[in-house]
Motif scaffolding. Structure first.
Motif, PDB file in Angstrom:
ATOM      1  N   THR A 168     -29.593 -66.813 -51.454  1.00 35.34           N
ATOM      2  CA  THR A 168     -30.562 -67.773 -50.970  1.00 35.34           C
ATOM      3  C   THR A 168     -31.800 -67.264 -50.440  1.00 35.34           C
ATOM      4  O   THR A 168     -32.774 -67.999 -50.581  1.00 35.34           O
ATOM      5  CB  THR A 168     -29.816 -68.829 -49.930  1.00 35.34           C
ATOM      6  N   ASN A 169     -31.677 -66.146 -49.509  1.00 38.23           N
ATOM      7  CA  ASN A 169     -32.804 -65.767 -48.757  1.00 38.23           C
ATOM      8  C   ASN A 169     -33.883 -65.012 -49.755  1.00 38.23           C
ATOM      9  O   ASN A 169     -34.872 -64.851 -49.136  1.00 38.23           O
ATOM     10  CB  ASN A 169     -32.274 -64.985 -47.729  1.00 38.23           C
ATOM     11  N   VAL A 170     -33.532 -64.977 -51.003  1.00 38.94           N
ATOM     12  CA  VAL A 170     -34.688 -64.157 -51.804  1.00 38.94           C
ATOM     13  C   VAL A 170     -34.504 -65.172 -53.079  1.00 38.94           C
ATOM     14  O   VAL A 170     -35.278 -64.623 -54.080  1.00 38.94           O
ATOM     15  CB  VAL A 170     -34.368 -62.893 -52.073  1.00 38.94           C
ATOM     16  N   ARG A 171     -33.900 -66.278 -53.298  1.00 42.98           N
ATOM     17  CA  ARG A 171     -34.061 -66.816 -54.293  1.00 42.98           C
ATOM     18  C   ARG A 171     -35.318 -67.613 -54.799  1.00 42.98           C
ATOM     19  O   ARG A 171     -35.436 -67.735 -56.238  1.00 42.98           O
ATOM     20  CB  ARG A 171     -33.016 -68.349 -54.157  1.00 42.98           C
ATOM     21  N   TYR A 172     -36.105 -68.001 -53.831  1.00 41.04           N
ATOM     22  CA  TYR A 172     -37.417 -68.535 -54.467  1.00 41.04           C
ATOM     23  C   TYR A 172     -38.364 -67.420 -54.985  1.00 41.04           C
ATOM     24  O   TYR A 172     -38.604 -67.485 -56.194  1.00 41.04           O
ATOM     25  CB  TYR A 172     -38.097 -69.021 -53.071  1.00 41.04           C
ATOM     26  N   THR A 173     -38.217 -66.185 -54.447  1.00 37.68           N
ATOM     27  CA  THR A 173     -39.007 -65.184 -54.955  1.00 37.68           C
ATOM     28  C   THR A 173     -38.310 -64.561 -56.175  1.00 37.68           C
ATOM     29  O   THR A 173     -39.139 -64.271 -57.131  1.00 37.68           O
ATOM     30  CB  THR A 173     -38.794 -64.095 -53.813  1.00 37.68           C
ATOM     31  N   GLY A 174     -37.058 -64.550 -56.272  1.00 33.25           N
ATOM     32  CA  GLY A 174     -36.286 -63.832 -57.305  1.00 33.25           C
ATOM     33  C   GLY A 174     -36.356 -64.595 -58.563  1.00 33.25           C
ATOM     34  O   GLY A 174     -36.962 -64.181 -59.502  1.00 33.25           O
ATOM     35  N   SER A 175     -36.303 -65.739 -58.320  1.00 33.40           N
ATOM     36  CA  SER A 175     -36.227 -66.922 -59.725  1.00 33.40           C
ATOM     37  C   SER A 175     -37.705 -66.995 -60.013  1.00 33.40           C
ATOM     38  O   SER A 175     -37.983 -66.945 -61.236  1.00 33.40           O
ATOM     39  CB  SER A 175     -35.672 -68.294 -59.492  1.00 33.40           C
ATOM     40  N   GLY A 176     -38.646 -67.066 -59.291  1.00 35.91           N
ATOM     41  CA  GLY A 176     -40.154 -67.071 -59.564  1.00 35.91           C
ATOM     42  C   GLY A 176     -40.782 -65.969 -60.357  1.00 35.91           C
ATOM     43  O   GLY A 176     -41.400 -65.820 -61.188  1.00 35.91           O
ATOM     44  N   ILE A 177     -40.104 -64.582 -59.829  1.00 27.91           N
ATOM     45  CA  ILE A 177     -40.811 -63.443 -60.497  1.00 27.91           C
ATOM     46  C   ILE A 177     -39.983 -63.344 -61.803  1.00 27.91           C
ATOM     47  O   ILE A 177     -41.005 -63.136 -62.668  1.00 27.91           O
ATOM     48  CB  ILE A 177     -40.359 -62.371 -59.404  1.00 27.91           C
ATOM     49  N   SER A 178     -38.643 -63.686 -62.227  1.00 27.60           N
ATOM     50  CA  SER A 178     -38.374 -63.529 -63.273  1.00 27.60           C
ATOM     51  C   SER A 178     -38.944 -64.497 -64.340  1.00 27.60           C
ATOM     52  O   SER A 178     -39.247 -64.239 -65.530  1.00 27.60           O
ATOM     53  CB  SER A 178     -36.625 -63.801 -63.268  1.00 27.60           C
ATOM     54  N   TYR A 179     -38.995 -65.911 -63.811  1.00 28.76           N
ATOM     55  CA  TYR A 179     -39.638 -66.884 -64.532  1.00 28.76           C
ATOM     56  C   TYR A 179     -41.081 -66.410 -65.145  1.00 28.76           C
ATOM     57  O   TYR A 179     -41.496 -66.623 -66.114  1.00 28.76           O
ATOM     58  CB  TYR A 179     -39.618 -68.189 -63.720  1.00 28.76           C
ATOM     59  N   ASN A 180     -41.702 -65.948 -64.153  1.00 32.12           N
ATOM     60  CA  ASN A 180     -43.197 -65.704 -64.408  1.00 32.12           C
ATOM     61  C   ASN A 180     -43.594 -64.354 -64.948  1.00 32.12           C
ATOM     62  O   ASN A 180     -44.553 -64.170 -65.633  1.00 32.12           O
ATOM     63  CB  ASN A 180     -43.966 -66.005 -63.121  1.00 32.12           C
ATOM     64  N   VAL A 181     -42.989 -63.408 -64.776  1.00 33.18           N
ATOM     65  CA  VAL A 181     -42.924 -62.233 -65.534  1.00 33.18           C
ATOM     66  C   VAL A 181     -42.561 -62.362 -66.943  1.00 33.18           C
ATOM     67  O   VAL A 181     -43.394 -61.922 -67.971  1.00 33.18           O
ATOM     68  CB  VAL A 181     -41.922 -61.092 -65.025  1.00 33.18           C
ATOM     69  N   SER A 182     -41.622 -63.141 -67.225  1.00 36.54           N
ATOM     70  CA  SER A 182     -41.305 -63.473 -68.577  1.00 36.54           C
ATOM     71  C   SER A 182     -42.463 -64.269 -69.219  1.00 36.54           C
ATOM     72  O   SER A 182     -42.675 -64.325 -70.514  1.00 36.54           O
ATOM     73  CB  SER A 182     -40.142 -64.317 -68.859  1.00 36.54           C
TER      74      SER A 182
END
Length: 455
Positions: A388-402
């Motif tokens: 939860t505490n890195v979910r916004y950052t982690g999902s966003g980085i994966s989605y946007n690097v792709s």
């Protein structure tokens, strides 16, 4: 006693009704928000083919060069999106989902409105494409923070066992935004005509600006809806447990490097497919026959795209249902195999001299339906990979690097491949990228039963 009992019953009913009311607000807010963001994004994508090569870049004897320059600025937003996911992810994981989503919407909306006000190359020279590139970069920053926030808003308020179906709502913003953007461009083309050779005519002279200026009205509506939201219960629980981080971006690379890589490659085939059957195909469809393209009228091709986008709309809820019932991994595996089979059909449907409006429509509709099937579960799959505490950052980085690996370069590479080797090469390109995604999907864990507060 009866009065007290009645009061207690009324309070209990009110408490039960609050989650349902909040979920309805989340559905509305996440769908409207991503619709606006994708509308802004697609308005630029359409103009990158039909407007910007003629108004914002120095004239060239080779129309493909002007198109490639326009696609280069189109790709700038995808470079900005990972940066946006870091910036907005930082605040989303520290301050909350609601406030961060307001910021991302404003960033995207203001940049889009300014594009509608920009002077052209003929008016201010090289400053025009430079300003266009800057605003495109700002669009990328906004969308980089939007998607992951909207996905978390949906998943973190979802009912047990229905997370993928709840998460489909922000995904529907993609086709809805496409319909609005391309529909408005179609209306303008039908009303004013479209001529690449006459930049003083109504469409290229001023009417193309209307979709960009109109975005400010949509942003105002989106802000009104989002201000009514509560923070998600999962985020509140994490903050109550003292899990707030000073630097979420550093923590996500420390605790979740494998999910970052997996999420990126799970999404890359999805992105490549979508920008081939939206942005690249538009340039190929309306490009001149003398240069090996289809030479279809712009407004006719827009109609085909608008019809086919309903395949995208139908595919999203279908895949959301199957992702909840048979699992994320199994659903994405079978859809990606179908995309690999689809990649062999490019020459059959799109070969110049043989392609017809019917064959192009079939090709587009199949592609859009497959896109809906693969895109639908992603707003559940990627957030489920991270704490939860890195979910916004982690999902966003994966989605946007792709998005850089899949979407930013897809129109550029496909245009170059089609010009040199024909459309079969574009299909092979999709095949290779889809195989990469399939490998990532086969190695992912099944996450439909995971508790978001526990991972």
């Amino acid at each position: 006693m009866s009065t007290s009992t009645s009061t207690s019953a009324a309070q209990a009913a009110e408490q039960q009704g609050r989650p349902r009311t909040q979920r309805r607000r989340v559905i509305l807010a996440s769908t409207i928000g991503t619709t606006i963001e994708f509308y802004d994004f697609y308005a630029y994508a359409t103009a990158a083919v039909a407007v910007f090569p003629f108004l914002f870049f120095p004239k060239s004897d080779d129309p493909t060069m002007g198109l490639l320059k326009s696609f280069a600025t189109f790709g700038l937003a995808f470079i900005a999106r990972p940066l946006g996911s870091v910036i907005f992810g930082h605040f989303g994981d520290r301050v909350g989902r609601k406030a961060t989503l307001v910021g991302s919407l404003l960033t995207m909306g203001i940049a889009t409105f300014i594009i509608g006000c920009l002077p052209t190359y003929e008016q201010i020279g090289l400053a025009a494409p430079a300003a266009l590139a800057l605003m495109r970069f700002c669009q990328g920053l906004g969308l980089g923070g939007e998607w992951s926030g909207a996905a978390l808003l949906a998943t973190e308020t979802a009912e047990h066992g229905k997370r993928a179906r709840a998460a489909m709502w922000p995904q529907l913003g993609a086709p809805f935004g496409f319909i609005l953007a391309n529909g408005l461009f179609l209306i303008l083309v039908l009303a004013f005509g479209h001529s690449n050779s006459d930049p003083t005519a109504a469409f290229l002279g001023w009417a193309w600006r209307i979709p960009f200026l109109f975005s400010i009205v949509m942003v105002a509506i989106g802000l009104w809806v989002r201000f009514k939201l509560d923070e998600t219960p999962v985020f509140k629980d994490a903050m109550d447990k003292g899990q707030k981080l000073d630097t979420p971006v550093l923590e996500v690379f420390r605790v979740a490097p494998k999910p970052l890589i997996a999420g990126t490659f799970i999404m890359v085939g999805c992105y490549t497919l979508f920008y081939l059957v939206t942005t690249w195909i538009l340039s190929f469809g309306i490009g001149s026959k003398e240069h090996g393209m289809l030479g279809m009228p712009y407004n006719d091709f827009l109609v085909l795209q608008l019809i086919s986008i309903f395949g995208f709309v139908f595919g999203i809820p279908i895949s959301g249902y199957f992702a909840d019932t048979v699992g994320r991994r199994k659903t994405l595996t079978w859809v990606t195999v179908a995309i690999i089979i689809y990649s062999f059909t490019f020459a059959f449907f799109l070969s110049p001299g043989r392609a017809t409006e019917t064959s192009v429509l079939i090709f587009l509709t199949i592609g859009m339906f497959l896109m809906g099937l693969v895109f639908g579960p992603m707003s559940a799959v990627l957030p489920e990979l991270f704490p939860t505490n890195v979910r916004y950052t982690g999902s966003g980085i994966s989605y946007n690097v792709s998005s850089i690996l899949g979407a930013a370069i897809a129109p550029f590479i496909a245009t170059a491949l089609a010009a040199k080797f024909g459309v079969t090469a574009v299909g092979i390109y999709l095949l290779v990228v889809s195989v990469i995604s399939l490998i990532a999907i086969l190695t992912m864990r099944e996450s439909r039963h995971h508790d978001l507060t526990a991972i």
